[in-house]
Scaffold this motif. Structure first.
Motif, PDB file in Angstrom:
ATOM      1  N   ASN A  22     -17.296 -20.448 -13.633  1.00 42.28           N
ATOM      2  CA  ASN A  22     -18.609 -19.962 -14.056  1.00 42.28           C
ATOM      3  C   ASN A  22     -18.769 -19.971 -15.583  1.00 42.28           C
ATOM      4  N   HIS A  47     -25.390 -19.414 -15.106  1.00 48.33           N
ATOM      5  CA  HIS A  47     -26.399 -18.363 -14.959  1.00 48.33           C
ATOM      6  C   HIS A  47     -27.006 -18.071 -16.324  1.00 48.33           C
ATOM      7  N   GLN A  68     -27.664 -20.501 -10.844  1.00 46.23           N
ATOM      8  CA  GLN A  68     -28.242 -19.233 -10.381  1.00 46.23           C
ATOM      9  C   GLN A  68     -29.598 -19.042 -11.052  1.00 46.23           C
ATOM     10  N   GLY A  95     -25.095  -6.991 -12.357  1.00 44.29           N
ATOM     11  CA  GLY A  95     -25.005  -7.923 -13.488  1.00 44.29           C
ATOM     12  C   GLY A  95     -26.408  -8.226 -13.994  1.00 44.29           C
ATOM     13  N   ALA A 121     -28.550 -14.230  -3.224  1.00 46.47           N
ATOM     14  CA  ALA A 121     -27.717 -13.220  -3.892  1.00 46.47           C
ATOM     15  C   ALA A 121     -28.583 -12.015  -4.225  1.00 46.47           C
ATOM     16  N   GLY A 123     -28.121  -7.676  -3.340  1.00 46.06           N
ATOM     17  CA  GLY A 123     -28.351  -6.684  -2.293  1.00 46.06           C
ATOM     18  C   GLY A 123     -27.657  -6.989  -0.974  1.00 46.06           C
ATOM     19  N   LEU A 148     -16.430  -6.265  -5.885  1.00 43.50           N
ATOM     20  CA  LEU A 148     -15.913  -5.373  -6.930  1.00 43.50           C
ATOM     21  C   LEU A 148     -15.140  -4.229  -6.260  1.00 43.50           C
ATOM     22  N   PHE A 237     -21.353  -3.042 -14.491  1.00 41.67           N
ATOM     23  CA  PHE A 237     -22.302  -3.806 -13.685  1.00 41.67           C
ATOM     24  C   PHE A 237     -22.163  -3.427 -12.208  1.00 41.67           C
ATOM     25  N   ALA A 238     -23.270  -3.230 -11.556  1.00 40.62           N
ATOM     26  CA  ALA A 238     -23.262  -3.028 -10.097  1.00 40.62           C
ATOM     27  C   ALA A 238     -24.691  -3.187  -9.603  1.00 40.62           C
ATOM     28  N   SER A 241     -26.737  -2.791  -3.930  1.00 36.00           N
ATOM     29  CA  SER A 241     -25.909  -2.839  -2.720  1.00 36.00           C
ATOM     30  C   SER A 241     -24.758  -1.822  -2.758  1.00 36.00           C
TER      31      SER A 241
HETATM   32  C1  LIG Z   1     -19.520  -6.951 -12.069  1.00 33.04           C
HETATM   33  C2  LIG Z   1     -20.421  -8.151 -11.994  1.00 33.04           C
HETATM   34  C3  LIG Z   1     -20.249  -9.171 -12.916  1.00 33.04           C
HETATM   35  C4  LIG Z   1     -21.041 -10.327 -12.850  1.00 33.04           C
HETATM   36  N1  LIG Z   1     -20.823 -11.335 -13.742  1.00 33.04           N
HETATM   37  C5  LIG Z   1     -21.469 -12.515 -13.569  1.00 33.04           C
HETATM   38  C6  LIG Z   1     -21.131 -13.638 -14.390  1.00 33.04           C
HETATM   39  O1  LIG Z   1     -20.278 -13.548 -15.284  1.00 33.04           O
HETATM   40  N2  LIG Z   1     -21.754 -14.802 -14.152  1.00 33.04           N
HETATM   41  C7  LIG Z   1     -22.694 -14.948 -13.162  1.00 33.04           C
HETATM   42  O2  LIG Z   1     -23.186 -16.045 -12.958  1.00 33.04           O
HETATM   43  N3  LIG Z   1     -23.072 -13.895 -12.403  1.00 33.04           N
HETATM   44  C8  LIG Z   1     -22.466 -12.690 -12.568  1.00 33.04           C
HETATM   45  N4  LIG Z   1     -22.806 -11.618 -11.771  1.00 33.04           N
HETATM   46  C9  LIG Z   1     -23.934 -11.737 -10.802  1.00 33.04           C
HETATM   47  C10 LIG Z   1     -23.463 -12.326  -9.480  1.00 33.04           C
HETATM   48  O3  LIG Z   1     -23.296 -13.730  -9.680  1.00 33.04           O
HETATM   49  C11 LIG Z   1     -24.478 -12.114  -8.326  1.00 33.04           C
HETATM   50  O4  LIG Z   1     -25.742 -12.616  -8.658  1.00 33.04           O
HETATM   51  C12 LIG Z   1     -24.667 -10.670  -7.919  1.00 33.04           C
HETATM   52  O5  LIG Z   1     -23.454  -9.962  -7.923  1.00 33.04           O
HETATM   53  C13 LIG Z   1     -25.281 -10.607  -6.522  1.00 33.04           C
HETATM   54  O6  LIG Z   1     -25.774  -9.342  -6.227  1.00 33.04           O
HETATM   55  P1  LIG Z   1     -24.870  -8.162  -5.620  1.00 33.04           P
HETATM   56  O7  LIG Z   1     -24.130  -7.612  -6.779  1.00 33.04           O
HETATM   57  O8  LIG Z   1     -25.883  -7.214  -5.034  1.00 33.04           O
HETATM   58  O9  LIG Z   1     -23.977  -8.763  -4.582  1.00 33.04           O
HETATM   59  C14 LIG Z   1     -22.047 -10.446 -11.842  1.00 33.04           C
HETATM   60  C15 LIG Z   1     -22.215  -9.390 -10.919  1.00 33.04           C
HETATM   61  C16 LIG Z   1     -21.422  -8.244 -10.982  1.00 33.04           C
HETATM   62  C17 LIG Z   1     -21.642  -7.135  -9.971  1.00 33.04           C
END
Ligand SMILES: Cc1cc2nc3c(=O)[nH]c(=O)nc-3n(C[C@H](O)[C@H](O)[C@H](O)COP(=O)(O)O)c2cc1C
Length: 272
Positions: A22, A47, A68, A95, A121, A123, A148, A237-238, A241
Motif C-alpha cells: 500500500n 489511497h 481506494q 482511517g 470497505a 463498516g 485491528l 484510527f478506527a 464498525s
Molecule cells: C488503523 C487503520 C489504518 C489504516 N491505514 C490505511 C492506510 O495506510 N492505507 C490505506 O489505503 N487505507 C488505510 N486504512 C483504511 C482501510 O483501507 C479501509 O478503508 C477501512 O479500514 C475500511 O473500513 P473499516 O475500518 O470499517 O473496516 C486504515 C484503516 C484503519 C482502521
C-alpha cells in the motif's frame, strides 16, 4: 527502506499467497514506490488521491493496481487511470475516509465500474456486512478495523480492549490529525481521519491552530507511540464498525467466520 525490504522479504517467506503493498499521498515516497515495484507484489494499492501515472508504472512492472475511492468521481478517475480493482470506501470506515456512506456509495461505484471488480470497505466486520456488500453489487470486501482487533495485530493489548469496549459513536471524524501526521506531498482528496476519542483528542479538540504550532514537538511523539503499538494514547484510527467487535480473534478465524456466515445468510435468502 531497508526495514521495508526486510518486511517484504519476510512476507514472501511466510506465505505463498499473493499480497499487495500500500501507498498513500501522505507522504508519498518515490524511492519506496520504485523499490516496492521491484519487490513484485501481485498488486499495489493506493489511497487518498489521483494516482496519475503510477498505475501505468505498476502495470509495466507486472503488478495490478487497486485504487481506494471515497466518491463516484474518484471512482471514474480511478478507472480512467487503469485501476484493476476499485475499493469503494464509505465514510464510516476507519482511517482517512470520506462523507458518503457505504450503503449509498457501493451501488454508484458498481454502476460506473463496468467490468472492473469493486470491493466494499467501511463498516464491514462480519458475514452480515459481506452479504450486504455482495447484494449491493460488490465482488468482495476490505475490512480494516476488524483486523485491528485480531490476535496477530502488533498493537498493545490495551488498544485492543479499547476497540472491544468502543461503540460506533466513539469513532469520529477528526480534522486535528492532519496537523500531527506527516504531510501530503502529492495531489490528494481531502478526507478527515476517523478515530476513537481519547484524552489527547478531548484535550486538543477545537484547538487545531494551537496544536499546529506545537506539531513539530507533539507529532513525532504521536508517530513514535504508533510505531511502538501505543497509538491509542494519541489518535487511534478506527471505524464505526468498532460497535460490531466484541472479541479479539485470530485473523484466520475472522475471515472464515465472515465467509461462512455470509454463505449461510445468502443461502437462507435464496431459499426464501
Ligand atoms: C488503523 C487503520 C489504518 C489504516 N491505514 C490505511 C492506510 O495506510 N492505507 C490505506 O489505503 N487505507 C488505510 N486504512 C483504511 C482501510 O483501507 C479501509 O478503508 C477501512 O479500514 C475500511 O473500513 P473499516 O475500518 O470499517 O473496516 C486504515 C484503516 C484503519 C482502521
Amino acid at each position: 527502506l531497508p526495514d521495508l525490504r526486510e518486511q517484504w522479504h519476510r512476507l514472501r517467506q511466510l506465505t505463498d499467497h499473493q499480497f499487495a503493498i500500500n501507498h498513500t499521498a501522505r507522504p508519498f515516497d518515490e524511492d519506496v514506490f520504485a523499490a516496492s515495484l521491484a519487490a513484485r507484489p501481485a498488486a499495489v494499492s493506493y489511497h487518498l488521491g489521483d494516482p496519475g501515472d503510477l498505475p501505468e508504472r505498476a502495470h509495466q512492472a507486472g503488478c495490478k493496481w487497486i485504487q481506494q475511492v471515497m466518491d463516484v468521481d474518484q471512482a471514474r478517475q480511478a478507472i480512467d487511470r487503469g485501476a484493476d480493482v476499485v475499493i469503494a470506501q464509505g465514510g464510516e470506515a476507519g482511517g482517512h475516509s470520506g462523507f458518503v456512506s457505504t450503503m449509498v456509495l457501493i451501488p454508484q461505484v458498481v454502476d460506473v465500474a463496468g467490468d472492473v471488480p469493486v470491493a466494499a470497505a467501511g463498516g464491514i466486520a462480519d458475514g452480515r456486512g459481506l452479504a450486504a456488500a455482495l447484494a449491493l453489487g460488490a465482488q468482495g470486501v476490505a475490512m480494516g478495523t476488524r483486523f485491528l482487533a485480531s490476535t496477530e495485530m502488533s498493537i498493545s493489548p490495551d488498544w485492543k480492549q479499547m476497540l472491544v469496549a468502543a461503540q460506533s459513536r466513539d469513532a469520529v471524524h477528526e480534522e486535528l490529525l492532519d496537523v500531527l501526521l506527516p504531510p501530503y506531498n502529492r495531489q490528494h482528496h481531502p478526507a478527515p481521519g476517523r478515530l476513537l476519542r481519547t484524552p489527547f483528542l478531548r484535550e486538543w479538540s477545537g484547538r487545531r491552530n494551537e496544536l499546529a504550532t506545537r506539531a513539530a514537538e507533539i507529532g513525532p511523539r504521536a508517530v513514535a507511540a504508533l510505531l511502538e503499538g501505543r497509538g491509542h494514547e494519541y489518535v487511534p484510527f478506527a471505524g464505526q464498525s468498532v460497535g460490531l467487535i466484541e472479541d479479539i480473534q485470530p485473523a484466520a478465524t475472522i475471515v472464515k467466520g465472515t465467509v461462512e456466515d455470509a454463505v449461510r445468510i445468502l443461502a437462507k435468502l435464496n431459499s426464501g
